[in-house]
Design a protein around this motif. Structure first.
Motif, PDB file in Angstrom:
ATOM      1  N   ALA A   1       0.841  -1.202   0.000  1.00  0.00           N
ATOM      2  CA  ALA A   1       0.000   0.000   0.000  1.00  0.00           C
ATOM      3  C   ALA A   1       0.874   1.250   0.000  1.00  0.00           C
ATOM      4  CB  ALA A   1      -0.890  -0.001   1.240  1.00  0.00           C
ATOM      5  N   ASN A   2       0.482   2.232  -0.798  1.00  0.00           N
ATOM      6  CA  ASN A   2       1.136   3.542  -0.809  1.00  0.00           C
ATOM      7  C   ASN A   2       0.087   4.612  -0.566  1.00  0.00           C
ATOM      8  OD1 ASN A   2       3.928   2.991  -1.592  1.00  0.00           O
ATOM      9  ND2 ASN A   2       3.044   2.290  -3.522  1.00  0.00           N
ATOM     10  N   HIS A   3       0.435   5.596   0.249  1.00  0.00           N
ATOM     11  CA  HIS A   3      -0.454   6.731   0.504  1.00  0.00           C
ATOM     12  C   HIS A   3       0.229   7.998   0.007  1.00  0.00           C
ATOM     13  CE1 HIS A   3      -1.945  10.122   3.030  1.00  0.00           C
ATOM     14  NE2 HIS A   3      -3.116   9.522   2.855  1.00  0.00           N
ATOM     15  N   TYR A   4      -0.441   8.716  -0.903  1.00  0.00           N
ATOM     16  CA  TYR A   4       0.062   9.986  -1.432  1.00  0.00           C
ATOM     17  C   TYR A   4      -0.847  11.078  -0.875  1.00  0.00           C
ATOM     18  CZ  TYR A   4       1.982   6.647  -4.834  1.00  0.00           C
ATOM     19  OH  TYR A   4       2.613   5.572  -5.431  1.00  0.00           O
ATOM     20  N   ALA A   5      -0.318  11.893   0.030  1.00  0.00           N
ATOM     21  CA  ALA A   5      -1.158  12.870   0.744  1.00  0.00           C
ATOM     22  C   ALA A   5      -1.786  13.883  -0.200  1.00  0.00           C
ATOM     23  CB  ALA A   5      -0.322  13.591   1.804  1.00  0.00           C
TER      24      ALA A   5
ATOM     25  N   ALA B   1      10.084   6.997 -11.615  1.00  0.00           N
ATOM     26  CA  ALA B   1      10.070   5.934 -12.627  1.00  0.00           C
ATOM     27  C   ALA B   1      10.886   4.732 -12.151  1.00  0.00           C
ATOM     28  CB  ALA B   1      10.631   6.467 -13.935  1.00  0.00           C
ATOM     29  N   HIS B   2      10.283   3.573 -12.186  1.00  0.00           N
ATOM     30  CA  HIS B   2      10.951   2.368 -11.703  1.00  0.00           C
ATOM     31  C   HIS B   2      10.258   1.134 -12.255  1.00  0.00           C
ATOM     32  CE1 HIS B   2       7.442   2.607  -9.110  1.00  0.00           C
ATOM     33  NE2 HIS B   2       7.602   1.311  -8.842  1.00  0.00           N
ATOM     34  N   ALA B   3      10.915  -0.009 -12.084  1.00  0.00           N
ATOM     35  CA  ALA B   3      10.256  -1.295 -12.297  1.00  0.00           C
ATOM     36  C   ALA B   3      10.186  -1.962 -10.943  1.00  0.00           C
ATOM     37  CB  ALA B   3      11.065  -2.148 -13.259  1.00  0.00           C
ATOM     38  N   ASP B   4       9.173  -2.750 -10.711  1.00  0.00           N
ATOM     39  CA  ASP B   4       9.081  -3.441  -9.428  1.00  0.00           C
ATOM     40  C   ASP B   4      10.117  -4.567  -9.378  1.00  0.00           C
ATOM     41  OD1 ASP B   4       7.096  -1.703  -8.833  1.00  0.00           O
ATOM     42  OD2 ASP B   4       5.453  -3.089  -9.223  1.00  0.00           O
ATOM     43  N   ARG B   5      10.576  -4.842  -8.179  1.00  0.00           N
ATOM     44  CA  ARG B   5      11.678  -5.787  -8.017  1.00  0.00           C
ATOM     45  C   ARG B   5      11.276  -7.186  -8.449  1.00  0.00           C
ATOM     46  NH1 ARG B   5      15.409  -3.258  -5.100  1.00  0.00           N
ATOM     47  NH2 ARG B   5      16.531  -5.176  -4.766  1.00  0.00           N
TER      48      ARG B   5
ATOM     49  N   MET C   1      -2.345  10.649 -12.334  1.00  0.00           N
ATOM     50  CA  MET C   1      -1.859  10.094 -13.587  1.00  0.00           C
ATOM     51  C   MET C   1      -0.807   9.022 -13.298  1.00  0.00           C
ATOM     52  SD  MET C   1      -0.518  12.080 -16.885  1.00  0.00           S
ATOM     53  CE  MET C   1       1.013  12.669 -16.230  1.00  0.00           C
ATOM     54  N   PHE C   2      -0.879   7.967 -14.047  1.00  0.00           N
ATOM     55  CA  PHE C   2       0.074   6.855 -13.938  1.00  0.00           C
ATOM     56  C   PHE C   2       0.752   6.752 -15.299  1.00  0.00           C
ATOM     57  CE2 PHE C   2       0.866   2.238 -14.463  1.00  0.00           C
ATOM     58  CZ  PHE C   2       1.571   1.960 -13.311  1.00  0.00           C
ATOM     59  N   ARG C   3       2.058   6.888 -15.313  1.00  0.00           N
ATOM     60  CA  ARG C   3       2.779   6.923 -16.595  1.00  0.00           C
ATOM     61  C   ARG C   3       3.631   5.678 -16.772  1.00  0.00           C
ATOM     62  NH1 ARG C   3       5.425  12.376 -17.684  1.00  0.00           N
ATOM     63  NH2 ARG C   3       3.253  12.764 -18.250  1.00  0.00           N
TER      64      ARG C   3
HETATM   65  O1  LIG Z   1       0.841   4.379  -6.846  1.00  0.00           O
HETATM   66  C1  LIG Z   1       0.929   3.739  -7.875  1.00  0.00           C
HETATM   67  O2  LIG Z   1       0.063   3.737  -8.735  1.00  0.00           O
HETATM   68  C2  LIG Z   1       2.196   2.946  -8.165  1.00  0.00           C
HETATM   69  C3  LIG Z   1       2.878   2.372  -6.958  1.00  0.00           C
HETATM   70  C4  LIG Z   1       4.076   1.574  -7.355  1.00  0.00           C
HETATM   71  O3  LIG Z   1       4.531   1.622  -8.461  1.00  0.00           O
HETATM   72  C5  LIG Z   1       4.739   0.678  -6.390  1.00  0.00           C
HETATM   73  O4  LIG Z   1       4.345   0.631  -5.223  1.00  0.00           O
HETATM   74  O5  LIG Z   1       5.678  -0.021  -6.785  1.00  0.00           O
END
Ligand SMILES: O=C(O)CCC(=O)C(=O)O
Ligand SMILES: [Fe+2]
Length: 351
Positions: free
Chosen positions: A156-160, A168-172, A192-194
Motif C-alpha cells: 500500500a502507498n499513501h500519497y497525501a 520511474a521504476h520497475a518493481d523488483r 496520472m500513472f505513466r
Molecule cells: O501508486 C501507484 O500507482 C504505483 C505504486 C508503485 O509503483 C509501487 O508501489 O511499486
C-alpha cells in the motif's frame, strides 16, 4: 459484475491514455494500439462501489501509522515522498520471506494482516486477473498460467496530495520471479500513472548505477515528471508508443502484465490539478497486489558485499526471433548496494 476494460478517464487535465512520441505532443491512443503495444491494461469500477469506498475509508484511517521510507544519496538522507505498508493476504511463512527481502533494500518492514474488506477486494481482483489473463497465456510466467495467479500480499502507498509521487521504476523481480503479473488498485484522488519504455542501453555492466528500482529511481523521486528517464531518448520505431498516461480514478485497476516490469518503467508524477475525492480529498491510496515467488527469492546469489543480489532483465539480450514469450529474455543478478556497489553481476543461467 463484469468490470469494463476501458481506456478513458473523465478528468479534463488527465485525458488518458495518451502517448508522446519523439519531440511530439501527447496524442490520444486507440484501444487497439494500446492492446498491441503496451502490456498493461486498465479496468474501471473494478470493485462494487460500496466496497471500494469502505476500503478507502479504512486505509485513510490506517495510513497515518504507515512507514515513510528513506534513501541515502551523497551521504544525505532523503525521505520518500509517500508512506507505505504491506498487507498480508497469505499465510505467515510467505510474508516472512517477503519482509526479509525488503529489509535490506528499503527498510520497508511494516507488515500487517489484511482487513476483511481488503481480502474481499483481493478475491475479486484475483478473479479479474485470471479471467483477463486467459487470453495472454504465452506471456505469463509458467506458474501463473491456467488461472494460477493469486495475490499473496498487497503493498500500500499513501500519497497525501499531488506533490507526493513515486519515481520511474520497475518493481523488483527478485521476490516476484520473472515475468510477474501485478495488479494495481487506485483509491481516492485521481492521479496520472505513466508507463515509459525502458532504455535498452541499460546493460548489466551498469547494474550498480542504473538499477531500475533503487539508486536511479530514488534519485528521481519527488521531481517533476519526466526527469527520471526521458521517454524520447530511446525512441522506438516510428509510430510506436513510447510513453502512455493512464488517468486513474477511484476504483480503477491497472494490470501490469509481463513484460511490463522487464521492458517498461512506471511512475506517478507530481500533479497540480488532480481530481479530489469526496472521501479522501487530495489523498490517493494505491494497493499493488503481488504474488510472492519464494523459489525466485531463494535463488539469488550473494554479491561481494555479502548481500543478496537482485534479479534484473537485460533489454540487450532479446528473445529468439518469432517468440512472443517474454520470459525468454536474458536475466542477470547484480549487486544492489545503494551505499556503493561492489560491481558484482552475472547472467542468470536458469534454463
Ligand atoms: O501508486 C501507484 O500507482 C504505483 C505504486 C508503485 O509503483 C509501487 O508501489 O511499486
Ligand atoms: Fe511499482
Amino acid at each position: 459484475m463484469t468490470p469494463k476494460v476501458s481506456i478513458g478517464g473523465s478528468s479534463p487535465e488527465l485525458r488518458s491514455p495518451s502517448y508522446s512520441g519523439k519531440g511530439s505532443k501527447k496524442v490520444p491512443v486507440s484501444y487497439e494500439e494500446l492492446q498491441r503495444e503496451v502490456p498493461s491494461e486498465m479496468v474501471q469500477n473494478v470493485l462494487p462501489k460500496k466496497l471500494a469506498d469502505r476500503l478507502l475509508r479504512h486505509l485513510i484511517a490506517d495510513a497515518p501509522t504507515w512507514h515513510r521510507g528513506q534513501w541515502i544519496m551523497f551521504g544525505k538522507t532523503h525521505a520518500a515522498p509517500r508512506t507505505s505498508c504491506y498487507y498480508s493476504l497469505a499465510d505467515g511463512q510467505e510474508d516472512a520471506e517477503e519482509s526479509d527481502d525488503y529489509k535490506d533494500v528499503s527498510q520497508l518492514v511494516d507488515r500487517r494482516d489484511a482487513p476483511a474488506d481488503l481480502r474481499e477486494a483481493a478475491r475479486i481482483i484475483d478473479d479479474v486477473v485470471r479471467r483477463l489473463g486467459a487470453s495472454r497465456e504465452p506471456d505469463l510466467a509458467p506458474r501463473d498460467r491456467g488461472g494460477g495467479w493469486s495475490a499473496s500480499y498487497a503493498l500500500a502507498n499513501h500519497y497525501a496530495d499531488g506533490q507526493e509521487t513515486v519515481g520511474a521504476h520497475a518493481d523488483r523481480l527478485t521476490p516476484l520471479g520473472k515475468c510477474p503479473t501485478i495488479a494495481s488498485l487506485s483509491l481516492g484522488a485521481t492521479r496520472m500513472f505513466r508507463l515509459k519504455r525502458a532504455d535498452p542501453t541499460e546493460a548489466p555492466k551498469d547494474a550498480g548505477g542504473s538499477n531500475s528500482d533503487a539508486p536511479g529511481t530514488r534519485e528521481a523521486e519527488g521531481r517533476e515528471e519526466d526527469t527520471a528517464q526521458s521517454p524520447t531518448r530511446t525512441a522506438p520505431a516510428a509510430g510506436a508508443i513510447n510513453s502512455v498516461d493512464f488517468c486513474l480514478e477511484h476504483n480503477t485497476l491497472v494490470i501490469m502484465w509481463p513484460p511490463t516490469q522487464e521492458e517498461w518503467r512506471h511512475e506517478v508524477p507530481r500533479s497540480k490539478n488532480m481530481g479530489r475525492h469526496p472521501i479522501s480529498g487530495a489523498a490517493r491510496v494505491n494497493l499493488t497486489f503481488r504474488r510472492l515467488d519464494r523459489a525466485s527469492a531463494a535463488r539469488a546469489p550473494l554479491c561481494r558485499c555479502g548481500n543478496q543480489a537482485v534479479l534484473k532483465a537485460s533489454l540487450n539480450r532479446r528473445p529468439p526471433a518469432g517468440s512472443h514469450a517474454a520470459c525468454q529474455q536474458g536475466y542477470y543478478f547484480a549487486c544492489d548496494n545503494t551505499k556503493g556497489s561492489c560491481g558484482f553481476w552475472r547472467w542468470d543461467d536458469e534454463a
